[in-house]
Design a protein around this motif. Structure first.
Motif, PDB file in Angstrom:
ATOM      1  N   GLU A  72      42.041 -48.965 -12.511  1.00 34.35           N
ATOM      2  CA  GLU A  72      42.122 -47.503 -12.561  1.00 34.35           C
ATOM      3  C   GLU A  72      42.582 -47.132 -13.960  1.00 34.35           C
ATOM      4  OE1 GLU A  72      41.529 -43.775 -11.022  1.00 34.35           O
ATOM      5  OE2 GLU A  72      41.133 -45.685 -10.014  1.00 34.35           O
ATOM      6  N   GLU A  73      42.209 -45.947 -14.445  1.00 36.11           N
ATOM      7  CA  GLU A  73      42.602 -45.571 -15.802  1.00 36.11           C
ATOM      8  C   GLU A  73      42.697 -44.068 -15.955  1.00 36.11           C
ATOM      9  OE1 GLU A  73      39.644 -46.895 -18.557  1.00 36.11           O
ATOM     10  OE2 GLU A  73      38.073 -45.576 -17.766  1.00 36.11           O
ATOM     11  N   ASP A  74      43.369 -43.640 -17.017  1.00 34.75           N
ATOM     12  CA  ASP A  74      43.329 -42.257 -17.463  1.00 34.75           C
ATOM     13  C   ASP A  74      43.093 -42.286 -18.973  1.00 34.75           C
ATOM     14  OD1 ASP A  74      45.793 -42.829 -18.673  1.00 34.75           O
ATOM     15  OD2 ASP A  74      46.952 -41.940 -17.039  1.00 34.75           O
ATOM     16  N   GLU A  75      43.357 -41.187 -19.655  1.00 31.72           N
ATOM     17  CA  GLU A  75      43.026 -41.112 -21.071  1.00 31.72           C
ATOM     18  C   GLU A  75      43.863 -42.070 -21.923  1.00 31.72           C
ATOM     19  OE1 GLU A  75      43.403 -37.087 -22.289  1.00 31.72           O
ATOM     20  OE2 GLU A  75      41.707 -36.390 -21.088  1.00 31.72           O
ATOM     21  N   ASN A  76      45.084 -42.339 -21.508  1.00 36.04           N
ATOM     22  CA  ASN A  76      46.006 -43.105 -22.352  1.00 36.04           C
ATOM     23  C   ASN A  76      46.361 -44.485 -21.828  1.00 36.04           C
ATOM     24  OD1 ASN A  76      46.323 -40.833 -24.146  1.00 36.04           O
ATOM     25  ND2 ASN A  76      47.636 -39.913 -22.572  1.00 36.04           N
ATOM     26  N   ALA A  77      46.087 -44.741 -20.562  1.00 37.16           N
ATOM     27  CA  ALA A  77      46.541 -46.006 -19.970  1.00 37.16           C
ATOM     28  C   ALA A  77      45.521 -46.542 -18.977  1.00 37.16           C
ATOM     29  CB  ALA A  77      47.893 -45.809 -19.287  1.00 37.16           C
ATOM     30  N   LEU A 119      43.007 -48.803 -28.722  1.00 32.51           N
ATOM     31  CA  LEU A 119      41.701 -48.513 -29.310  1.00 32.51           C
ATOM     32  C   LEU A 119      40.758 -48.107 -28.189  1.00 32.51           C
ATOM     33  CD1 LEU A 119      41.601 -51.607 -31.688  1.00 32.51           C
ATOM     34  CD2 LEU A 119      42.198 -49.259 -32.313  1.00 32.51           C
ATOM     35  N   ASP A 120      39.484 -48.247 -28.403  1.00 35.24           N
ATOM     36  CA  ASP A 120      38.508 -47.919 -27.362  1.00 35.24           C
ATOM     37  C   ASP A 120      38.192 -49.154 -26.528  1.00 35.24           C
ATOM     38  OD1 ASP A 120      38.317 -45.268 -28.150  1.00 35.24           O
ATOM     39  OD2 ASP A 120      36.807 -45.713 -29.670  1.00 35.24           O
ATOM     40  N   GLU A 121      39.223 -49.741 -25.932  1.00 35.59           N
ATOM     41  CA  GLU A 121      39.001 -50.928 -25.111  1.00 35.59           C
ATOM     42  C   GLU A 121      38.169 -50.568 -23.877  1.00 35.59           C
ATOM     43  OE1 GLU A 121      43.222 -51.271 -26.889  1.00 35.59           O
ATOM     44  OE2 GLU A 121      42.047 -49.748 -25.817  1.00 35.59           O
ATOM     45  N   SER A 122      37.242 -51.457 -23.516  1.00 34.13           N
ATOM     46  CA  SER A 122      36.401 -51.210 -22.342  1.00 34.13           C
ATOM     47  C   SER A 122      37.155 -51.583 -21.072  1.00 34.13           C
ATOM     48  CB  SER A 122      35.111 -52.024 -22.437  1.00 34.13           C
ATOM     49  OG  SER A 122      35.402 -53.414 -22.359  1.00 34.13           O
ATOM     50  N   ALA A 123      36.698 -51.039 -19.948  1.00 36.68           N
ATOM     51  CA  ALA A 123      37.326 -51.346 -18.662  1.00 36.68           C
ATOM     52  C   ALA A 123      37.203 -52.827 -18.342  1.00 36.68           C
ATOM     53  CB  ALA A 123      36.688 -50.504 -17.565  1.00 36.68           C
ATOM     54  N   TYR A 129      49.735 -45.930  -7.976  1.00 36.29           N
ATOM     55  CA  TYR A 129      50.614 -46.279  -9.094  1.00 36.29           C
ATOM     56  C   TYR A 129      50.382 -45.315 -10.256  1.00 36.29           C
ATOM     57  CZ  TYR A 129      53.045 -49.171 -12.557  1.00 36.29           C
ATOM     58  OH  TYR A 129      53.915 -49.626 -13.511  1.00 36.29           O
ATOM     59  N   LYS A 130      49.117 -45.004 -10.538  1.00 35.03           N
ATOM     60  CA  LYS A 130      48.797 -44.063 -11.615  1.00 35.03           C
ATOM     61  C   LYS A 130      49.379 -42.681 -11.314  1.00 35.03           C
ATOM     62  CE  LYS A 130      44.748 -42.029 -12.078  1.00 35.03           C
ATOM     63  NZ  LYS A 130      43.322 -41.742 -12.379  1.00 35.03           N
ATOM     64  N   ALA A 131      49.236 -42.247 -10.058  1.00 32.56           N
ATOM     65  CA  ALA A 131      49.779 -40.941  -9.671  1.00 32.56           C
ATOM     66  C   ALA A 131      51.304 -40.917  -9.794  1.00 32.56           C
ATOM     67  CB  ALA A 131      49.353 -40.605  -8.237  1.00 32.56           C
ATOM     68  N   LEU A 162      39.271 -54.776  -1.175  1.00 34.70           N
ATOM     69  CA  LEU A 162      39.177 -54.193  -2.517  1.00 34.70           C
ATOM     70  C   LEU A 162      39.569 -52.715  -2.488  1.00 34.70           C
ATOM     71  CD1 LEU A 162      38.387 -54.434  -5.491  1.00 34.70           C
ATOM     72  CD2 LEU A 162      36.020 -53.963  -4.833  1.00 34.70           C
ATOM     73  N   GLU A 163      39.174 -52.003  -1.440  1.00 34.08           N
ATOM     74  CA  GLU A 163      39.537 -50.581  -1.311  1.00 34.08           C
ATOM     75  C   GLU A 163      41.047 -50.406  -1.184  1.00 34.08           C
ATOM     76  OE1 GLU A 163      37.243 -49.330   2.015  1.00 34.08           O
ATOM     77  OE2 GLU A 163      35.376 -49.118   0.865  1.00 34.08           O
ATOM     78  N   ILE A 164      41.707 -51.326  -0.449  1.00 33.94           N
ATOM     79  CA  ILE A 164      43.166 -51.265  -0.340  1.00 33.94           C
ATOM     80  C   ILE A 164      43.802 -51.448  -1.718  1.00 33.94           C
ATOM     81  CG2 ILE A 164      45.213 -52.413   0.595  1.00 33.94           C
ATOM     82  CD1 ILE A 164      43.783 -50.888   2.714  1.00 33.94           C
ATOM     83  N   SER A 165      43.290 -52.408  -2.475  1.00 32.91           N
ATOM     84  CA  SER A 165      43.809 -52.653  -3.827  1.00 32.91           C
ATOM     85  C   SER A 165      43.578 -51.443  -4.721  1.00 32.91           C
ATOM     86  CB  SER A 165      43.127 -53.894  -4.424  1.00 32.91           C
ATOM     87  OG  SER A 165      43.549 -54.109  -5.753  1.00 32.91           O
ATOM     88  N   GLN A 166      42.406 -50.839  -4.642  1.00 36.49           N
ATOM     89  CA  GLN A 166      42.102 -49.670  -5.472  1.00 36.49           C
ATOM     90  C   GLN A 166      43.000 -48.490  -5.103  1.00 36.49           C
ATOM     91  OE1 GLN A 166      37.858 -49.558  -4.629  1.00 36.49           O
ATOM     92  NE2 GLN A 166      37.372 -50.299  -6.682  1.00 36.49           N
ATOM     93  N   GLN A 167      43.288 -48.353  -3.815  1.00 37.39           N
ATOM     94  CA  GLN A 167      44.173 -47.282  -3.371  1.00 37.39           C
ATOM     95  C   GLN A 167      45.562 -47.441  -3.982  1.00 37.39           C
ATOM     96  OE1 GLN A 167      44.616 -47.080   0.874  1.00 37.39           O
ATOM     97  NE2 GLN A 167      45.774 -45.187   0.837  1.00 37.39           N
ATOM     98  N   ASN A 168      46.041 -48.681  -4.072  1.00 37.48           N
ATOM     99  CA  ASN A 168      47.363 -48.915  -4.660  1.00 37.48           C
ATOM    100  C   ASN A 168      47.371 -48.691  -6.165  1.00 37.48           C
ATOM    101  OD1 ASN A 168      49.585 -50.105  -2.713  1.00 37.48           O
ATOM    102  ND2 ASN A 168      47.606 -50.786  -1.942  1.00 37.48           N
TER     103      ASN A 168
END
Length: 603
Positions: free
Chosen positions: A264-269, A294-298, A357-359, A347-353
């Motif tokens: 998961e990502e936002d503009e800075n992290a 920098l402009d690191e890829s996902a 964390y981002k929120a 995977l959905e459970i992991s993505q939810q966490n």
């Protein structure tokens, strides 16, 4: 919470109101308690906001130096995950069953004419296991529904082709009461029986849609052939399938010693969540954060996260589940990007966490710097509406014209995304005859901004009008007259589908229903409506009182106040007998009021 550390208080303030599992750690970093919650914030906070009756609970709380949590989709998922973590870590303050009983599974045996049965033992014999279920009652209910739908055998006979051929077994009661087709006597061939088993597996996997469609088609066919009794039997099966809700799969015996990573990502992290699956259960979950430089890829950051977390936790898993392929390869490891099934659900459970964390990080940052949240919301609004400046000052207008009486309008003002109630304004419509929302909107926009210009007050960066293209066009015409068309941005919000209209654009903008921009505009629209309705009610009530009581010759303010205080409304005064009025205000005044009100009714 007087004795609670600042670290714990910070975490408590960020807890989500979702199902999940929480873990308490002592000062050595060891897990001392694992619990589940339907609402994490409410449940975990309850430990720290009071003195408990149980001395053991108070001792537990005194030993908590840190806490972590894992969010899940349902309360049942939390129950399964709690069970897995307790078995893995055996926390000091958790109750551990001495006989080590676990939750029940539904097993589809690997045999001729497979049985579908309940078990607490998972044996690697090629059978398929579904679960675990939260309790025995739930598992038995599911099994009973399956047996209602399909004639699955319950005997433990070894129904090999040779045994059936030599007629080693006799029909039992289940055949005679039509719960079984007589597998033991060869009355049903194995391929037909395996067709039932295939559908049973789909139900246990939660894939009921295909079966529902098949049953619906069969029901319609039988009805068309006027076979209503058979159609009713199919309908009962169809309704059972529709009502059946399979439990959520958070664990699976087919998944062993596997790592799950999500991104998961936002503009800075960027955030990478790691879950480890051992023995078919989630036993570990942690999220780490990377600050973008920098402009690191996902895919590049995901690869870094996988390498870091596998090293940190000394993982030797030969399988990694990911949402997309990382930039780097990992020797001796199979990388899987699941599209469906149990692995996709993990995977959905992991993505939810990772999202949670981002929120949490965002909430924590905005709590320390409230202006950051305001800037973020208004920057999003500026981007969505293509505004030339950050809309620090927004005004919203609404007409209130109920049943064509006492037309009024309201203006609410938001500064820095918050209501500035001292700047709210009411308007009584002066130049418009009858209910005409467009003309009323034109009048109030002109009056509002003519006054601001005359008094040299600050103008807003954005105007919002409650209504579609008609109200927006009327408001724009007033801005044109005042020479403000290019100086203030203006939009309209239509109630039906929450469309956002812009001047001169026939195609509206549709924002995501969870968009913070839309939520802010809706909040302003609802506040303008509430403010306008309140004023309209007051004016209508005042108008009714003034037009009837204040115009009666011989009735002064004190008499009017006495009547309204006693009877509460003009309507009730009209309904009381004249004798009651005489007792309250005297015979002469009672006659005056009674005749005036009755005359008003007849008129």
């Amino acid at each position: 919470m007087a004795g609670t550390s600042e670290h714990i208080k910070t975490i408590l303030a960020l807890l989500p109101e979702t199902p999940g599992v929480y873990q308490y750690f002592d000062k050595e970093g060891k897990i001392i308690y694992v619990g589940k919650a339907k609402n994490l914030r409410r449940r975990v906070s309850s430990y720290f906001n009071k003195v408990h009756e149980s001395p053991k609970t108070n001792i537990l709380v005194r030993n908590i130096y840190d806490l972590k949590y894992i969010v899940v989709k349902t309360e049942e998922d939390a129950l399964h995950l709690e069970n897995s973590l307790i078995k893995e870590y055996k926390p000091r303050y958790n109750v551990l069953l001495k006989d080590d009983k676990t939750y029940p599974w539904i097993c589809v045996k690997n045999e001729h004419f497979p049985r579908v049965m309940l078990t607490r033992r998972v044996i690697k014999d090629g059978s398929r296991y579904y679960g675990p279920y939260a309790n025995v009652h739930l598992a038995k209910t599911v099994l009973a529904k399956i047996r209602e739908l399909y004639p699955i055998r319950t005997c433990n006979y070894a129904l090999t082709p040779e045994n059936i051929k030599h007629k080693k077994f006799r029909l039992c009661l289940q055949y005679h009461i039509k719960n079984c087709k007589g597998c033991c006597e060869g009355f049903i061939d194995e391929n037909t029986y395996l067709g039932y088993i295939s559908e049973v597996k789909q139900i246990l996997n939660g894939n009921t849609q295909q079966i529902s469609h098949m049953l619906q088609d069969e029901m319609n066919r039988l009805s068309a052939e006027l076979k209503f009794e058979e159609a009713q039997q199919i309908k009962e099966k169809y309704l059972l399938i529709e009502k059946y809700r399979s439990k959520s799969v958070i664990v699976s015996t087919s998944i062993h010693n596997t790592d799950v990573f999500s991104y998961e990502e936002d503009e800075n992290a960027a955030f990478v969540n790691y879950m480890h699956i051992r023995g078919g259960s989630v036993v570990q979950s942690v999220t780490i954060e990377y600050k973008k430089k920098l402009d690191e890829s996902a895919s590049e950051i995901l690869a870094l996260g996988i390498a870091e977390l596998r090293t940190r936790f000394k993982s030797t898993s030969k399988e990694i589940i990911v949402p997309f392929l990382p930039e780097s390869e990992f020797e001796g490891v199979e990388i899987v990007v699941p599209q469906r099934g149990d692995k996709k659900k993990l995977l959905e459970i992991s993505q939810q966490n990772a999202k949670q964390y981002k929120a949490d990080r965002l909430k924590q940052s905005e709590k320390l710097n409230p202006e950051q949240r305001v800037t973020r919301i208004l920057s999003r609004l500026q981007k969505d509406f293509h505004l030339p400046a950050l809309p620090m000052h927004i005004e919203c207008f609404d007409n209130s014209n109920i049943q064509g009486t006492n037309p009024v309008a309201s203006c609410v003002v938001f500064k820095k995304a918050k209501a500035s109630k001292k700047d709210y304004r009411h308007f009584n419509i002066k130049t418009v005859e009858g209910p005409d929302d467009f003309a009323s909107m034109k009048e109030i926009i002109y009056r509002r901004y003519k006054r601001l210009l005359d008094e040299e007050q600050d103008l807003p960066q954005l105007i919002v009008v409650d209504g579609g293209k008609g109200q927006l066009s009327a408001a724009v015409s007033s801005l044109d007259e005042l020479g403000l068309r290019g100086k203030i941005a203006i939009v309209g919000i239509a109630k039906r589908l929450e469309e956002i209209y812009f001047p001169g654009d026939t195609v509206p903008l549709y924002l995501d229903k969870n968009s913070e921009s839309l939520k802010l505009i809706q909040q302003m629209r609802d506040e303008a409506h509430r403010f306008g309705i309140t004023h309209h009610r007051n004016r209508r009530s005042k108008s009714q009182t003034v037009s009837i009581l204040d115009n009666i010759i011989g009735i002064g303010p004190k008499t009017k106040e006495l009547l309204l205080t006693h009877y509460k409304s003009v309507k009730r005064i009209k309904e009381v007998p004249i004798t009651d009025l005489e007792l309250l205000i005297g015979k002469n005044k009672a006659n005056i009021v009674f005749e005036a009100l009755n005359k008003n009714i007849s008129d």
